[in-house]
Design an enzyme around this catalytic site. Structure first.
Site, PDB file in Angstrom:
ATOM      1  N   GLY A 163       0.886  -1.251  -0.484  1.00 30.21           N
ATOM      2  CA  GLY A 163       0.235   0.068  -0.434  1.00 30.21           C
ATOM      3  C   GLY A 163       1.016   1.239   0.193  1.00 30.21           C
ATOM      4  O   GLY A 163       0.575   2.257   0.497  1.00 30.21           O
ATOM      5  N   ASN A 213       1.542   2.861  -2.696  1.00 31.14           N
ATOM      6  CA  ASN A 213       0.952   4.156  -3.916  1.00 31.14           C
ATOM      7  C   ASN A 213      -0.089   4.909  -3.099  1.00 31.14           C
ATOM      8  O   ASN A 213      -0.598   5.987  -2.679  1.00 31.14           O
ATOM      9  CB  ASN A 213       0.938   3.081  -5.058  1.00 31.14           C
ATOM     10  CG  ASN A 213       2.135   2.834  -5.757  1.00 31.14           C
ATOM     11  OD1 ASN A 213       2.407   4.487  -5.970  1.00 31.14           O
ATOM     12  ND2 ASN A 213       2.054   2.239  -5.940  1.00 31.14           N
ATOM     13  N   LYS A 238      -8.513 -13.412 -10.585  1.00 32.78           N
ATOM     14  CA  LYS A 238      -9.747 -12.129 -10.906  1.00 32.78           C
ATOM     15  C   LYS A 238     -10.674 -12.186 -10.020  1.00 32.78           C
ATOM     16  O   LYS A 238     -10.839 -12.848  -8.788  1.00 32.78           O
ATOM     17  CB  LYS A 238     -10.366 -13.094 -12.472  1.00 32.78           C
ATOM     18  CG  LYS A 238     -10.835 -14.363 -12.190  1.00 32.78           C
ATOM     19  CD  LYS A 238     -11.221 -14.687 -13.436  1.00 32.78           C
ATOM     20  CE  LYS A 238     -12.887 -15.916 -13.312  1.00 32.78           C
ATOM     21  NZ  LYS A 238     -13.269 -16.203 -14.381  1.00 32.78           N
ATOM     22  N   MET A 261      -3.774  -7.224  -7.706  1.00 34.26           N
ATOM     23  CA  MET A 261      -3.295  -8.353  -8.211  1.00 34.26           C
ATOM     24  C   MET A 261      -4.560  -8.915  -8.598  1.00 34.26           C
ATOM     25  O   MET A 261      -3.731 -10.618  -9.051  1.00 34.26           O
ATOM     26  CB  MET A 261      -2.259  -9.237  -7.506  1.00 34.26           C
ATOM     27  CG  MET A 261      -1.068  -7.943  -7.120  1.00 34.26           C
ATOM     28  SD  MET A 261      -0.598  -6.953  -7.846  1.00 34.26           S
ATOM     29  CE  MET A 261       1.007  -7.791  -8.774  1.00 34.26           C
ATOM     30  N   ILE A 286      -9.984  -7.391 -12.771  1.00 27.33           N
ATOM     31  CA  ILE A 286     -11.168  -7.048 -13.337  1.00 27.33           C
ATOM     32  C   ILE A 286     -11.698  -7.664 -14.517  1.00 27.33           C
ATOM     33  O   ILE A 286     -11.201  -7.110 -15.499  1.00 27.33           O
ATOM     34  CB  ILE A 286     -10.473  -5.252 -13.134  1.00 27.33           C
ATOM     35  CG1 ILE A 286     -10.262  -4.682 -11.994  1.00 27.33           C
ATOM     36  CG2 ILE A 286     -12.335  -4.662 -13.437  1.00 27.33           C
ATOM     37  CD1 ILE A 286     -10.453  -4.681 -10.980  1.00 27.33           C
ATOM     38  N   ASN A 337      -5.350   2.208 -13.198  1.00 29.04           N
ATOM     39  CA  ASN A 337      -4.643   1.586 -12.913  1.00 29.04           C
ATOM     40  C   ASN A 337      -2.737   2.003 -12.741  1.00 29.04           C
ATOM     41  O   ASN A 337      -2.823   2.846 -13.689  1.00 29.04           O
ATOM     42  CB  ASN A 337      -4.247  -0.204 -13.719  1.00 29.04           C
ATOM     43  CG  ASN A 337      -3.226  -0.914 -12.829  1.00 29.04           C
ATOM     44  OD1 ASN A 337      -3.256  -1.235 -11.632  1.00 29.04           O
ATOM     45  ND2 ASN A 337      -2.823  -1.823 -13.950  1.00 29.04           N
ATOM     46  N   HIS A 383       1.301   0.351 -12.991  1.00 27.61           N
ATOM     47  CA  HIS A 383       2.143  -0.522 -13.193  1.00 27.61           C
ATOM     48  C   HIS A 383       3.082  -0.299 -13.342  1.00 27.61           C
ATOM     49  O   HIS A 383       3.836   0.578 -14.056  1.00 27.61           O
ATOM     50  CB  HIS A 383       1.405  -1.327 -14.855  1.00 27.61           C
ATOM     51  CG  HIS A 383       2.117  -2.054 -15.278  1.00 27.61           C
ATOM     52  ND1 HIS A 383       1.778  -3.450 -14.723  1.00 27.61           N
ATOM     53  CD2 HIS A 383       3.269  -2.281 -16.038  1.00 27.61           C
ATOM     54  CE1 HIS A 383       2.872  -4.282 -15.057  1.00 27.61           C
ATOM     55  NE2 HIS A 383       3.027  -3.865 -15.677  1.00 27.61           N
TER      56      HIS A 383
END
Ligand code: GAR
Length: 196
Positions: A11, A13, A64, A91, A94, A108, A110
């Protein structure tokens, strides 16, 4: 702007977004943090900040957010009034129901310069390939894996003697600047679209 953060890990970010909000660099509030990992540190961080933090069990799926877990996530996001969803080290893939429920409102971050190195541990892929410039990308989420329209990128030089850990740490420093800046842009776009 009511932001919901979805994460599976440490966490950092999420923390960078929360700090940008507290510093007045981002005109938003984080209304909840959801995680598919019960003991993820992102949930602990959120609770320390008195932000609602909830675990969503993705079972029977492992890769997923689908089925009842997906519906539960949509219900909780609506409950908290989320207007924008920021994936921050989330992870799970979606799926269309959530994409449709928050169309154009899911972003998102990346750890590579997409379209290079989508998927897991992108910084390790970059190091193994031998690129001289790595980086991070903030993008809108679509039905693919790390494929949506790009909002912002930051390049990060690969240095002589870099390890996977040292490179990822440097990329993360850039992520923590890129994510608030990109979300600021997204909020401006959304506000420009809304009727006044
Ligand atoms: C970040 O480096 C993020 O880019 C990456 O996971 C890390 C999460 O760190 N995300 C992905 O690889 C998604 N495909 P954090 O939990 O400290 O923010």
């Amino acid at each position: 702007m009511a932001i919901a953060v979805l994460g599976s890990g440490r966490g950092t970010n999420f923390k960078a977004l929360a700090e940008a909000i507290n510093d007045g660099r981002l005109d938003a509030r984080i209304v909840c943090v959801l995680s598919n990992v019960e003991n993820a540190f992102i949930l602990e961080r959120a609770r320390q900040m008195r932000i609602p933090a909830e675990y969503i069990d993705p079972a029977p799926f492992r890769t997923k957010l689908d089925g009842t877990a997906e519906q539960q996530a949509i219900n909780r996001l609506r409950h908290y009034g989320a207007e924008l969803i920021a994936l921050a080290g989330f992870m799970l893939i979606i799926k269309p129901r959530l994409l449709k429920a928050f169309a154009g409102r899911i972003v998102n971050i990346h750890p590579s310069l997409l379209p290079s190195f989508p998927g897991l541990e992108a910084w390790k892929q970059a190091l193994a390939y031998g690129v001289k410039v790595a980086g991070c990308t903030v993008h809108y989420v679509d039905a693919g894996t790390d494929t949506g329209p790009i909002i912002l990128q930051r390049p990060v030089s690969v240095l002589e003697g870099d390890t996977a850990e040292s490179l990822h740490a440097r990329i993360q420093e850039h992520e923590h600047l890129a994510y608030p800046a990109a979300i600021r842009q997204v909020i401006a776009v959304i506000r420009g679209q809304s009727p006044h």
